[in-house]
Design a protein around this motif. Structure first.
Motif, PDB file in Angstrom:
ATOM      1  N   ILE A 658      36.545  17.598  20.205  1.00 33.99           N
ATOM      2  CA  ILE A 658      37.023  18.032  18.887  1.00 33.99           C
ATOM      3  C   ILE A 658      36.568  19.460  18.621  1.00 33.99           C
ATOM      4  CG2 ILE A 658      36.979  17.578  16.416  1.00 33.99           C
ATOM      5  CD1 ILE A 658      36.441  14.638  17.133  1.00 33.99           C
ATOM      6  N   VAL A 659      37.527  20.329  18.343  1.00 28.76           N
ATOM      7  CA  VAL A 659      37.249  21.728  18.024  1.00 28.76           C
ATOM      8  C   VAL A 659      37.871  22.032  16.671  1.00 28.76           C
ATOM      9  CG1 VAL A 659      37.533  24.120  18.741  1.00 28.76           C
ATOM     10  CG2 VAL A 659      37.251  22.340  20.456  1.00 28.76           C
ATOM     11  N   TYR A 660      37.168  22.810  15.854  1.00 24.90           N
ATOM     12  CA  TYR A 660      37.663  23.160  14.516  1.00 24.90           C
ATOM     13  C   TYR A 660      38.263  24.563  14.571  1.00 24.90           C
ATOM     14  CZ  TYR A 660      35.242  19.013  13.055  1.00 24.90           C
ATOM     15  OH  TYR A 660      34.836  17.700  12.924  1.00 24.90           O
ATOM     16  N   ASP A 727      38.849  31.376  21.748  1.00 19.75           N
ATOM     17  CA  ASP A 727      37.435  31.681  21.567  1.00 19.75           C
ATOM     18  C   ASP A 727      37.060  31.287  20.148  1.00 19.75           C
ATOM     19  OD1 ASP A 727      37.229  32.642  24.075  1.00 19.75           O
ATOM     20  OD2 ASP A 727      36.978  34.751  23.528  1.00 19.75           O
ATOM     21  N   ILE A 728      36.030  30.459  20.020  1.00 16.23           N
ATOM     22  CA  ILE A 728      35.591  30.001  18.702  1.00 16.23           C
ATOM     23  C   ILE A 728      34.159  30.466  18.522  1.00 16.23           C
ATOM     24  CG2 ILE A 728      35.272  28.000  17.210  1.00 16.23           C
ATOM     25  CD1 ILE A 728      37.332  26.569  19.038  1.00 16.23           C
ATOM     26  N   LEU A 729      33.955  31.393  17.597  1.00 18.72           N
ATOM     27  CA  LEU A 729      32.663  32.044  17.436  1.00 18.72           C
ATOM     28  C   LEU A 729      32.111  31.772  16.046  1.00 18.72           C
ATOM     29  CD1 LEU A 729      30.554  34.049  18.633  1.00 18.72           C
ATOM     30  CD2 LEU A 729      31.891  35.889  17.579  1.00 18.72           C
ATOM     31  N   ASN A 730      30.830  31.361  15.989  1.00 22.44           N
ATOM     32  CA  ASN A 730      30.109  31.194  14.731  1.00 22.44           C
ATOM     33  C   ASN A 730      28.821  31.987  14.837  1.00 22.44           C
ATOM     34  OD1 ASN A 730      29.106  30.302  12.264  1.00 22.44           O
ATOM     35  ND2 ASN A 730      28.192  28.482  13.193  1.00 22.44           N
ATOM     36  N   THR A 731      28.773  33.139  14.196  1.00 19.44           N
ATOM     37  CA  THR A 731      27.636  34.054  14.242  1.00 19.44           C
ATOM     38  C   THR A 731      27.375  34.476  15.690  1.00 19.44           C
ATOM     39  OG1 THR A 731      26.727  32.839  12.352  1.00 19.44           O
ATOM     40  CG2 THR A 731      25.323  34.500  13.349  1.00 19.44           C
ATOM     41  N   VAL A 732      26.487  33.811  16.398  1.00 24.56           N
ATOM     42  CA  VAL A 732      26.237  34.152  17.801  1.00 24.56           C
ATOM     43  C   VAL A 732      26.515  32.982  18.724  1.00 24.56           C
ATOM     44  CG1 VAL A 732      24.523  35.909  17.226  1.00 24.56           C
ATOM     45  CG2 VAL A 732      23.783  33.563  17.623  1.00 24.56           C
ATOM     46  N   SER A 733      27.089  31.891  18.207  1.00 23.62           N
ATOM     47  CA  SER A 733      27.383  30.712  19.012  1.00 23.62           C
ATOM     48  C   SER A 733      28.869  30.701  19.351  1.00 23.62           C
ATOM     49  CB  SER A 733      27.014  29.429  18.256  1.00 23.62           C
ATOM     50  OG  SER A 733      25.638  29.413  17.955  1.00 23.62           O
ATOM     51  N   LEU A 734      29.176  30.593  20.655  1.00 22.24           N
ATOM     52  CA  LEU A 734      30.553  30.730  21.116  1.00 22.24           C
ATOM     53  C   LEU A 734      30.966  29.533  21.963  1.00 22.24           C
ATOM     54  CD1 LEU A 734      33.107  32.613  21.605  1.00 22.24           C
ATOM     55  CD2 LEU A 734      31.937  33.320  23.711  1.00 22.24           C
ATOM     56  N   ILE A 735      32.210  29.117  21.753  1.00 21.08           N
ATOM     57  CA  ILE A 735      32.861  28.185  22.671  1.00 21.08           C
ATOM     58  C   ILE A 735      33.951  28.967  23.391  1.00 21.08           C
ATOM     59  CG2 ILE A 735      34.352  26.162  22.829  1.00 21.08           C
ATOM     60  CD1 ILE A 735      32.784  24.946  20.538  1.00 21.08           C
ATOM     61  N   ARG A 736      33.804  29.078  24.705  1.00 21.47           N
ATOM     62  CA  ARG A 736      34.774  29.811  25.523  1.00 21.47           C
ATOM     63  C   ARG A 736      34.848  29.165  26.893  1.00 21.47           C
ATOM     64  NH1 ARG A 736      34.216  36.179  26.769  1.00 21.47           N
ATOM     65  NH2 ARG A 736      35.316  36.372  24.786  1.00 21.47           N
ATOM     66  N   GLN A 737      36.041  29.081  27.407  1.00 20.94           N
ATOM     67  CA  GLN A 737      36.238  28.520  28.736  1.00 20.94           C
ATOM     68  C   GLN A 737      35.424  29.291  29.768  1.00 20.94           C
ATOM     69  OE1 GLN A 737      40.325  27.720  29.725  1.00 20.94           O
ATOM     70  NE2 GLN A 737      39.978  28.066  31.905  1.00 20.94           N
ATOM     71  N   GLY A 738      34.708  28.543  30.609  1.00 21.77           N
ATOM     72  CA  GLY A 738      33.898  29.141  31.662  1.00 21.77           C
ATOM     73  C   GLY A 738      32.442  29.352  31.306  1.00 21.77           C
ATOM     74  N   LEU A 739      32.087  29.207  30.021  1.00 24.27           N
ATOM     75  CA  LEU A 739      30.707  29.375  29.579  1.00 24.27           C
ATOM     76  C   LEU A 739      30.113  28.026  29.201  1.00 24.27           C
ATOM     77  CD1 LEU A 739      30.889  32.548  27.309  1.00 24.27           C
ATOM     78  CD2 LEU A 739      30.128  32.404  29.696  1.00 24.27           C
ATOM     79  N   PRO A 740      28.777  27.939  29.121  1.00 24.71           N
ATOM     80  CA  PRO A 740      28.163  26.708  28.602  1.00 24.71           C
ATOM     81  C   PRO A 740      28.538  26.503  27.139  1.00 24.71           C
ATOM     82  CG  PRO A 740      26.542  28.072  29.750  1.00 24.71           C
ATOM     83  CD  PRO A 740      27.764  28.911  29.579  1.00 24.71           C
ATOM     84  N   THR A 741      28.441  25.270  26.671  1.00 20.49           N
ATOM     85  CA  THR A 741      28.715  24.998  25.271  1.00 20.49           C
ATOM     86  C   THR A 741      27.687  25.711  24.392  1.00 20.49           C
ATOM     87  OG1 THR A 741      27.378  22.994  25.291  1.00 20.49           O
ATOM     88  CG2 THR A 741      29.711  22.751  25.797  1.00 20.49           C
TER      89      THR A 741
END
Length: 949
Positions: A658-660, A727-741
């Motif tokens: 689930i992604v917002y 790319d879903i970014l909250n301040t310094v927290s990112l969800i992006r394909q290829g990176l850790p959660t």
């Protein structure tokens, strides 16, 4: 004698020989202590299998035929197997069982449907003997019992104040969800472990796990992933914690009373050294205190009836002034067993008050005011801060009724009803006359919350003896759970006069709110368990869930599970040095339910001078589905040369994550709902290795001295496989394909910038870049247990972590908004004494640029190694019994210390911290591993006295 009579006698003799049997009226003893053993499992195995158990005197009565074998098994002892001829050679019919540590020593929770011997389970389920830990040490929360004692998990309090939430990082954390808590069952009751932050921030919410009766916990089974937790259904992807409390069943008729007294203190573990004015913040913290009295009574009235009862009073003052937990607990359990019927009742009641002074993450908080400037209390006076009352009055009842009956054809029925009722009243009150901001007329917020959980389990079980070596156990289970939460708040200010504080006397009502939601889930679970020769075990299961928490277009959800365990008893080429070796594998699926309102669209009705208007509030997704996590696990357990080694490799894959996402204003949704729309678009993979070693390295000839060592090593990683190209970014927290959660993603300083005269003007900002992750690559624990002179015990527990990062937002705020951050202030002062456009000036400017306001400059490594616990205990039982004429049967005195030493790369006060707290129902991706002026974990010391009559 005529021919007919002779022939009849011959037939009778032949029949007797063909059906030779022996009647056994035996007694079972502990081979070492020579004491009788009640409750030993007695199995007669032949073409069919049946059995019994020893009574309170260790006695049993069975008949064994010539082709059958007698098998005696008991937890903590090696299995004793005897043939018909062996029994003929034992005329006294006394049986001695040898204590031994084997893989099948412990019975653990295999699934929702069954508990089984550990050797029969294909997944790595951890068992914690919590009763022994609590007996001599002084854990302040469930985290102190669990952390460092199970592989594949970090469990810690997110804040150093009393009563704070717990963060669970279990296995690879392959999810975007902020709700990372496992399911918790206590005596079969589905426990509501939501934290409460109705009158304070989520960083300092009240932990529901604070209500757990730590002194009453007997054991904890930890199911860490979907491969084992699939039977628990749509909410078990974070794992399951199964807690069993102490019972009165002792097998020995009589009454015993045990009591424990604890006194202790806590203090700031490490002094603050990061500031120009360190004294103000170091002197702010108090020396905390603890006083605890606990007592229990166990009564075995006869073979069929037993009772357990306990009381506990615990008063803890934390290291932050005003932080206090005052808690009383009563708990009882009754067990009845007669022939085919069994009944177990449990009931517990907790009453407490938790005071949580405001200390972190805001301009009116204590630590922020003490950190930011050289002169403390810039935004709020100390008198006003100390006058604020933030507290929760909390009551909780938990109870269960469990009944079982064995019908003809050995069909076993079992049903359990569990109830968890929690009522919480919160108050945030500042009296008239204290200046807060621009007002000194007072304010008050009241909250009222009820959390009710009900679960009803119904199970049918039938065991089939297919032949002398093959057995099949079939289980069908229905589970119904209902959770209902309701809360209301009112916030007022401006009281008319001093001394009047009721809500009705306030001149201004700021807000009134009420929320509620209901969660209903029904699960149907079927399980088939095949056992061959007590060596090979195969388990398959399938669960179907229906829940009102998912979209209307989802009819039902299916979760499969399968596991295999194969036990190799001896390896000839090692000359019998391998006591037992198990190979195991398991696969299963489980999930995470959406946020309560994710499937629903809501609107807000507002009244104004222009009339009534309806505006969008939340946009729901009627097609939302739960996240589904699949897990494949392989492992082995081996007892070799008195060493116990366990190795596990697992892979996880989460689909429908689930992604917002952001709603388009052109479709009529306001920009304020950005990041609020739930979609199933993500795929996350994770994997890890768990290795644990327990070793007896020394035993003296008289067995009075021994040393055991242990170590746990975990390696885990995860990666976003698909986020639908977003790319879903909250301040310094990112969800992006290829990176850790929850990857840290921000800009950093690339060096100083100078003007034409060579004067430093600031730092150059880099492009956005990946800066690390909030989960460690490696973590684990190690320690030892030394038994000296038979009575003295010394135990240690070290924990460690490597590869994780923390966003040190408190240091960034001080460096950019204040004048108290020593590193930058010293560099500024040095730069002012140097000549521009010189090498020394440029070198100082280069260092100063590292403390510019870019967030990435404050994403720091939090590698650490910590002495988490050291306990020294001495058993005075023999001496006490002699001095009291046998009245006092048990006496143990112990000293324990927690968080005694820390070595870390982190520049903040505490590396193991998280401002978001534990479970958090947050729409959007939230944030993990943010240190926003959180209270560091304290150093604690306690003296415990345990006595038994």
């Amino acid at each position: 004698m005529n021919r007919i009579s002779i022939f009849s006698v011959i037939l009778m003799l032949m029949g007797f020989v063909a059906n030779a049997q022996i009647s056994i009226k035996g007694t079972v003893y502990d081979k070492d202590s020579k004491e009788v053993l009640p409750g030993v499992n007695i199995v007669i195995r032949g073409k069919t299998q049946h059995g019994t158990t020893t009574d309170v005197s260790g006695k049993f009565n069975v008949t064994v035929k010539e082709h059958e074998r007698l098998i005696l098994s008991f937890t903590g002892f090696k299995t004793l197997e005897l043939s018909y001829n062996d029994l003929l050679q034992n005329p006294e019919q006394k049986f001695y069982m040898e204590p031994g540590i084997l893989l099948n020593e412990v019975t653990v929770t295999a699934s929702l449907a069954n508990s089984r011997s550990k050797k029969a389970i294909g997944a790595n389920i951890e068992h914690i003997d919590a009763g022994k830990i609590v007996e001599t040490s002084n854990p302040s929360s469930l985290a102190d019992i669990m952390n460092g004692r199970i592989s594949g998990a970090q469990v810690y309090n997110t804040n150093g104040k009393v009563g704070m939430p717990i963060r669970f990082d279990i296995r690879s954390s392959a999810t975007f969800s902020m709700d990372r808590d496992p399911l918790i069952f206590i005596d079969g009751i589905r426990y509501n472990n939501s934290n409460t932050s109705d009158i304070n921030s989520s960083q300092e919410g009240m932990s529901a796990l604070n209500d757990l009766p730590l002194n009453d916990i007997a054991s904890i089974d930890v199911i860490k992933g979907p491969s084992a937790a699939a039977s628990y259904g749509a909410e078990a992807a974070n794992g399951v914690i199964v807690i069993q409390t102490k019972r009165g069943v002792s097998g020995k008729k009589g009454i015993s009373v045990n009591a424990k007294y604890t006194t202790g203190f806590s203090q700031l573990a490490n002094k603050y050294t990061q500031f120009v004015n360190n004294d103000a913040i170091n002197n702010f913290f108090d020396k905390g205190t603890e006083q605890q009295v606990y007592a229990n009574m166990t009564a075995q009235f006869d073979q069929n009836n037993s009772l357990f009862f306990s009381v506990n009073n615990n008063v803890v003052n934390g290291i932050v002034p005003g932080n206090r937990d005052d808690r009383q607990t009563i708990r009882a359990g009754y067990d009845f067993s007669k022939d085919r019927f069994k009944l177990a009742l449990t009931a517990g009641f907790v009453k407490g008050k938790l005071s949580i002074p405001q200390s972190a993450s805001g301009r009116n908080d204590a630590i922020w005011n003490l950190m930011r400037t050289k002169e403390p209390w810039a935004y709020i006076t100390e008198d006003t801060w100390r006058a604020i009352d933030k507290s929760y009055d909390n009551s909780r009842f938990t109870g269960s009724v469990k009944a079982g009956y064995t019908f003809p054809l050995d069909i076993k029925m079992e049903t359990l009803i569990g109830l968890d009722v929690n009522n919480i009243k919160g108050v945030n009150y500042l009296a008239y006359g204290y200046l807060l901001g621009t007002s000194n007329t007072g304010s008050k917020t009241l909250s009222n919350r009820s959390n009710d959980n009900l679960n009803w389990d119904f199970k049918l079980n039938r065991n089939f003896i297919l032949n002398s070596k093959l057995q099949l156990n079939l289980v069908l289970l229905s589970q119904l759970t209902r959770s209902y939460e309701k809360s209301s708040t009112i916030n007022v200010r401006n009281f008319a006069v001093d001394g009047i504080s009721n809500v009705g006397s306030a001149a201004e009502i700021l807000s009134v709110g009420e929320t509620d939601f209901e969660k209903r889930t029904h699960g149907l679970y079927g399980e088939a368990f095949l056992s061959y020769n007590d060596v090979l075990f195969i388990n398959t299961g399938l669960r179907r869930d229906v829940s009102n928490m998912v979209g209307r277009n989802v009819a039902s959800i299916w979760y499969p599970t399968v596991s295999v365990a194969y036990n190799i008893a001896k390896l000839p080429f090692l000359h019998g040095k391998v006591d037992e070796w198990k190979l195991r594998a398991s696969y299963g699926q489980s999930g995470r339910l959406p946020y309560p309102t994710d499937a629903q669209t809501s609107y807000l009705v507002q009244n104004s001078s222009f009339g009534t208007s309806v505006t969008p509030n939340t946009k729901g997704n009627p097609d939302i589905k739960p996240e589904r996590t699949s897990e494949l696990e392989f492992g082995t357990d081996i007892n070799l040369f008195k060493q116990r080694i366990s190795f596990t490799y697992y892979r996880q894959r989460t689909t429908d994550a689930i992604v917002y996402t952001t709603l388009k204003p052109s479709l009529g949704w306001p920009s304020s709902l950005s990041g609020d729309y739930p979609e199933n678009i993500g795929i996350v993979s994770g994997q890890g290795i768990e290795l644990s070693i327990n070793s007896r390295v020394f035993t003296s000839n008289n067995n009075k001295n021994s040393i055991d060592v242990f170590a746990i090593l975990n390696h885990q990683s995860n990666e976003v496989i698909n986020a639908n190209g977003r790319d879903i970014l909250n301040t310094v927290s990112l969800i992006r394909q290829g990176l850790p959660t929850y990857a840290f993603y921000s800009t950093v300083s690339e060096g100083p910038v100078f003007n034409a005269a060579g004067v430093y003007t600031g730092a150059k900002e880099s492009e956005l870049k990946y800066l690390g992750k909030p989960f460690p690559t490696f973590n684990g624990s190690f320690g030892f247990r030394a038994q000296l002179l038979g009575n003295l015990s010394i135990q240690s527990l070290f924990t460690y972590s490597q590869g994780a990062k923390v966003y040190n937002i408190s240091m960034r705020n001080v460096a950019s908004q204040g004048d108290n951050f020593k590193a930058s202030e010293d560099l500024k002062a040095l730069l002012a004494t140097q000549t521009p456009d010189t090498d020394a000036y440029r070198a100082t400017a280069t260092e100063l640029a590292k403390y510019a306001n870019y967030r990435g400059n404050y994403i720091e490594s939090n590698d650490f190694i910590r002495l988490s616990n050291l306990t020294i205990s001495y058993d005075l039982g023999t001496w006490a019994a002699r001095q009291t004429g046998g009245v006092l049967k048990r006496c143990v005195i112990s000293v324990t210390g927690n968080n005694l030493w820390l070595n870390t790369s982190y520049k903040g006060a505490e590396p193991q911290i998280d401002s978001q707290g534990g479970s958090s129902r947050t729409r959007g991706i939230g944030s993990l591993s943010y240190d926003w002026t959180a209270v560091p974990a304290p150093k604690t010391f306690a003296l415990n006295l345990n006595i038994g009559f």
